[in-house]
Design an enzyme around this catalytic site. Sequence first.
Site: not given
Ligand code: NAP
Ligand code: GCO
Length: 259
Positions: A145, A158
């Site tokens: 992230s 986080y």
């Molecule tokens: P999301 O939409 O919240 O999806 C997260 C997924 O993880 C969901 O399918 C959720 O399932 C699953 N999950 C959560 N806890 C779990 C557990 N204990 N066991 C199994 N599955 C679990 O998140 P996203 O935005 O797609 O992000 C995916 C990854 O990218 C995460 O690691 C997040 O930190 C990272 N990330 C996101 C962003 C962003 O801007 N979106 C940026 C950087 C990094 P449920 O729905 O059933 O809880």
């Molecule tokens: C926040 C956001 C970020 C993104 C991502 C950025 O609240 O700042 O959720 O943390 O999820 O991790 O890279």
Amino acid sequence: MENKFCLNGKVALVTGASYGIGLAIASALAKAGAKITFNDINPELVEKGVAAYREAGIEAKGYVCDVTNEEQVNGMVAAIEQEVGVIDILVNNAGIIKRIPMIEMTAAEFRQVIDVDLNAPFIVAKAVIPSMIKKGGGKIINICSMMSELGRETVSAYAAAKGGLKMLTRNIASEYGEYNIQCNGIGPGYIATPQTAPLREPGHPFNSFIIAKTPAARWGTTEDLEGPAVFLASAASDFVNGHVLYVDGGILAYIGKQP
Ligand code: NAP
Ligand code: GCO
């Protein structure tokens, strides 16, 4: 050169991939030839995920598994090895965030984020590495992230987890590189998914803030992550190890547009 990005015959596990970034990455790996397995903690979402993959022409196998539960993870990995094959590519994608000012956050809330975002990638990687070693190698991609590098208000747990995940990535690369296992990270910028939906509410100040902080002047989409994921999952990255590939539109390079 095309063959270097080909994943034909490979088995991939993408955790938490019923929707969001996980679904996009798994779909990209499938388009490059990989057989897809995924999990979700919620059985209904596993079913929904299987249907979403099928709609995209992908026959994915879904498993109900809480990635923080070592017994469930070991059972899922054994079942995948039995039913599909040894896992060649692991994407530790499952993750949660709790946006709470640190001094208002309970220790239990802090621990929960660390458990899903840092302990679970350890548990799942530990479960797949032995078979990767036996098979002669593998690929592990940890979804890091911006918060692997930067802090901001309300995301202390986080950021601690994602900073730790960057170092876990480097340590797996260090410890298992000699077995032809490459462990790298993808550090998405701000991506439009359910996780960031609260920040993208119409009129939310964070919206214009992120646009001003991103040279690309837009939120990322899950499609922006597809190419980097195929690269790190393929032979094209066999000499890339311990690296976090930031897919952020330039946020980490930029002081931000003058208001
Ligand atoms: P999301 O939409 O919240 O999806 C997260 C997924 O993880 C969901 O399918 C959720 O399932 C699953 N999950 C959560 N806890 C779990 C557990 N204990 N066991 C199994 N599955 C679990 O998140 P996203 O935005 O797609 O992000 C995916 C990854 O990218 C995460 O690691 C997040 O930190 C990272 N990330 C996101 C962003 C962003 O801007 N979106 C940026 C950087 C990094 P449920 O729905 O059933 O809880
Ligand atoms: C926040 C956001 C970020 C993104 C991502 C950025 O609240 O700042 O959720 O943390 O999820 O991790 O890279």
